[in-house]
Design a protein around this motif. Structure first.
Motif, PDB file in Angstrom:
ATOM      1  N   ASP A  13     -43.098 -34.109 -10.184  1.00 51.06           N
ATOM      2  CA  ASP A  13     -42.480 -32.934 -10.812  1.00 51.06           C
ATOM      3  C   ASP A  13     -42.612 -31.659  -9.979  1.00 51.06           C
ATOM      4  O   ASP A  13     -42.179 -30.592 -10.415  1.00 51.06           O
ATOM      5  N   THR A  68     -32.492 -38.912 -13.180  1.00 48.90           N
ATOM      6  CA  THR A  68     -33.913 -38.733 -13.489  1.00 48.90           C
ATOM      7  C   THR A  68     -34.764 -38.712 -12.226  1.00 48.90           C
ATOM      8  O   THR A  68     -35.766 -37.997 -12.153  1.00 48.90           O
ATOM      9  N   ASN A  77     -34.654 -35.339 -10.686  1.00 51.46           N
ATOM     10  CA  ASN A  77     -35.605 -34.525 -11.449  1.00 51.46           C
ATOM     11  C   ASN A  77     -35.389 -33.028 -11.246  1.00 51.46           C
ATOM     12  O   ASN A  77     -36.329 -32.267 -11.065  1.00 51.46           O
TER      13      ASN A  77
END
Length: 814
Positions: free
Chosen positions: A445, A541, A544
């Motif tokens: 992340d 995804t 991100n």
């Protein structure tokens, strides 16, 4: 006197060393101390060569040969032929000693810290000598000074501790007596009281320069590197990062501790007490302003001065009921880690004393777990303390700024920004000085977190939305064109930066992390990979990105079924596909709940009325406390177009065909003419009004003959229209006889809904509804007699695309 330090990239090759010479010559005529690192990459080669030698691998000779060739080539390029002989002789002599040391490591099959320091020091010793001779050959009043004669340390090899009293005395006397103007010194290296070579640890050349600057009371310390100063974030990860022109010592230390590689943290300590300014400059762009580091910044700039991070972190947690109220647990825990020489980067402890959590380097985890498990073996055996819990693949991110303590709400702003983007926080730490707010997050992340925070704190409220568009037919292509046309306006006027990262049709899909060029998106898509809805989601995804939005311009059940997956990953969903919101009520509710739970907007304004603000208006009515009593509406632009143009002079078949060709109907016109599309729309309005209803509960008074409804192709459907033309003409004739118009009407009242063709008399709000327009009448407690009316174009690719665009803008304003 000034001190200038040049890093490995600045002296990586003769071309760069010439740039260094120009910078040094361009300074004033006062005395200058020039501290240099090893030629770029040489230290790594030395370490690798030493490793091979200690493993008794003869390949170490290759590394030695590479080092010899590189330094000899540098001498030949930098110095005139008549000046080379003496320099080559000295360098070859040093390389011979280096070879002997490596041979010793090879023979005994090991390496000691003492030997490692001696060998690694040759990188700086060789580079500084060659550069000093180059300066002299260029006519500069320069000399070589061996830092080992000045800086005295203990014998903690690899990261020696400086004896500042002896070092300061040596530096002051040496530079006071010397007559030269430029002193070239090797960074990183020093010597012990026993005259053994030592090194100052990673970034030691910066430290060398700071030690000398403080010792001689330099007017300034300049750190020359390959970037133009300290940035608000890592520019490799955050492209919008900006150079900070002025920063305090404390802020610089915090940023450098948390991953700002441009400055070695201990560098600041020696000059801090004497308030010697540090300036970070770019060797390759010497005219750039750079970053100036001083005692304070007098409130300059923003509250948050930088966002930094340190990777390869693991969390080590010790918890259990046996820790509560027991003195000395923390002492034993940290003492155990200290005995293993394990550095703790971050600490957090619950006020209940039930747990202690620390962040350490990944490479230290196994040793830490073994040591802590052994230290608390007794308590663990009796279940008073649980086994050590380890979480890996983590990173620490930190907000840094001197003035943060005087501004409330920064922590909340930081954490809410991360939360909106589905960045889970594993641990938090904030010092009493409030100069640093740190959070531990997943390594995967990091890029999203840094960009989200940078956007929030540094980018003047310009919010970037990253769009992933499924379906680029009539509606989708118009949507992309509208984005292209309005991009600059949105950025200038609404502070929104829209980027289309991914697009897909039924055949191919394409992605570009920098944003697809909307002037040529068709060509990009044509060259893309095979379309795959599951893979499309996986790529979204995996990328991100912050503020991600999935845009569905299809009429696909399979695409609608994927909405929960996107919402669970905090990816907003914008759709003109009515299937999801008109499907099983439980699925509709699930989507609503997921949107709230994961803070991911789920918007579908175009499900009813294309670009008309029907759903948004209804939401505002309900949110403000109003209650819907009845809804009457003409919700099919295609059916309104058909019945507005159908008469006794044209056939019903021809009008329906025209509606299809002009894009008013769904690809399958049966969906429109059967009333299914209108049923879905009134169902959605009923649900958005707060009612639980399913499509099977809606009464449908179809005007189509049964055989038309049972066709399985468009061709067959249109044939039935021709066949039943007399029936359609009969409907028109009956309406005309009572001076009425045919309108396909949807109604919801008293918990019941129905749709069907009606004769609308003159004077009714529906009578003069032209073209493909839609109209909705909301009878509510606030509008009991005269309804709230929304009317306008309710079909067509252009207006539908504009409705999707409006939903995107709503997300940008959340």
């Amino acid at each position: 006197m000034k001190v200038l330090k040049f890093g490995g990239t600045s002296v990586a090759n003769p071309e760069n060393i010439n740039k260094v010479k120009s910078i040094v010559q361009g300074k004033d005529d006062g005395k200058k101390v020039v501290v240099v690192s090893a030629f770029g990459g040489v230290t790594d080669v030395l370490l690798d060569t030493l490793r091979l030698a200690s493993e008794q691998n003869l390949d170490y000779h290759k590394g030695l040969k590479e080092l010899e060739q590189r330094h000899i080539n540098a001498i030949k390029e930098l110095l005139p032929v008549q000046k080379q002989s003496a320099v080559l002789s000295k360098v070859k002599s040093d390389l011979n000693v280096l070879e002997t040391l490596l041979e010793g490591s090879y023979l005994i099959g090991e390496v000691t810290p003492k030997l490692s320091d001696k060998i690694v020091s040759y990188g700086e010793l060789l580079s500084s000598f060659i550069i000093s001779e180059f300066f002299i050959a260029e006519g500069m009043n320069a000399t070589f000074t061996d830092s080992r004669q000045l800086i005295v340390t203990n014998e903690n090899y690899g990261k020696a501790t400086v004896d500042f009293d002896k070092t300061n005395s040596n530096c002051q006397s040496h530079f006071k007596m010397a007559q030269e103007q430029v002193f070239v010194l090797p960074g990183f290296v020093a010597s012990s009281n026993s005259s053994n070579s030592t090194t100052l640890g990673r970034g030691g050349s910066d430290f060398t320069a700071a030690i000398i600057a403080a010792a001689i009371d330099a007017t300034i310390l300049e750190i020359w590197t390959d970037v133009s100063g300290m940035y608000t974030a890592n520019p490799k990860l955050v492209k919008q990062a900006k150079c900070v022109s002025h920063i305090s010592y404390e802020e610089a230390m915090e940023l450098s501790h948390f991953g700002a590689k441009v400055l070695y943290p201990p560098t600041i300590q020696p000059v801090l007490g004497k308030e010697i300014p540090i300036v970070i400059k770019n060797t390759f762009s010497p005219n750039d302003e750079g970053t100036r580091i001083t005692k304070n910044t007098n409130g300059e700039g923003k509250t948050v001065r930088g966002i930094s991070h340190v990777g390869n972190i693991s969390l080590l947690s010790l918890e259990g009921p046996g820790m509560i109220g027991i003195p000395g647990i923390s002492k034993r825990f940290f003492e155990t880690l200290s005995m293993e020489s394990i550095s703790v980067v971050l600490i957090t402890q619950a006020s209940s004393e039930h747990s202690i959590c620390v962040a350490i380097a990944d490479e230290d985890v196994d040793r830490a777990v073994d040591a802590v498990s052994q230290a608390f073996e007794f308590e663990m055996a009796r279940k008073k303390i649980k086994p050590v819990l380890v979480e890996k693949e983590l990173t620490i991110i930190a907000l840094v700024g001197d003035n943060m303590k005087s501004h409330q709400g920064l922590s909340g702003k930081m954490f809410s920004t991360l939360g909106r983007n589905n960045v889970n926080i594993r641990a938090i730490a904030q010092g009493a000085s409030e100069r640093n707010i740190s959070a531990v997050i997943k390594k995967s992340d990091v890029k999203k977190a840094l960009n989200s925070l940078h956007e929030e704190f540094f980018e003047e409220n310009i919010k970037q939305l990253n769009l992933f568009v499924m379906g680029v037919g009539n509606v989708g292509s118009k949507f992309l064109e509208q984005i292209r046309q309005q991009r600059e306006y949105l950025k200038d006027e609404l502070q929104l930066n829209l980027r289309v990262i991914g697009i897909s049709n039924s055949r191919t899909m394409a992605f570009d992390e920098e944003g697809i060029n909307l002037n040529d998106w068709e060509a990009t898509l044509a060259k893309g990979q095979n379309a795959d809805k599951s893979k499309f989601f996986d790529i979204v995804t995996a990328l991100n990105f912050r503020n991600s939005v999935f845009v569905d311009n299809t009429a696909s059940n399979l695409v609608a079924d994927s909405y929960p997956d996107y919402l669970k990953n905090s990816i907003a969903v914008v759709t003109c596909n009515k299937i999801a919101c008109s499907s099983d009520y439980g699925f509709y509710q699930e989507l609503k709940q997921l949107s709230k739970k994961y803070n991911a907007p789920f918007l579908f304004e175009t499900n009813v009325g294309a670009g008309l603000p029907i759903i948004d208006t209804l939401k505002n009515l309900i949110a403000s406390g109003d209650k819907v009593n009845k809804i009457q509406a003409v919700l099919s632009g295609s059916l309104n177009f058909v019945f507005n143009n159908f008469n006794d002079h044209v056939t019903f078949h021809d009008i329906v065909k025209q509606a299809q060709e002009q894009g008013y109907t769904e690809p399958d016109p049966t969906i429109d003419l059967s009333g299914i599309d209108v049923m879905r729309k009134i169902l959605i309005l009923a649900r958005e009004s707060g009612n639980q209803l399913d499509i099977g509960q809606i009464e449908n008074e179809s005007f189509l003959p049964k055989e038309s409804l049972e066709t399985n192709s468009n061709a067959a459907f249109f044939e039935t229209l021709k066949k039943n033309e007399a029936g359609f003409q009969s409907l028109y004739k009956k309406a005309s006889e009572v001076d009425s118009k045919l309108k396909y009407v949807a109604q919801f009242e008293d918990g019941k809904a129905k749709v069907g063709l009606q004769n609308i008399p003159k004077g009714h709000d529906f009578y003069n509804l032209e073209g493909s327009d839609n109209i909705v009448l909301f009878f509510t407690e606030r509008y009991p007699n005269q309804p709230l009316i929304i009317k306008g174009a309710g079909a067509g690719a252009e207006v539908t695309a504009s409705g999707i665009f409006a939903d995107i803008i709503r997300i940008g304003n959340f």
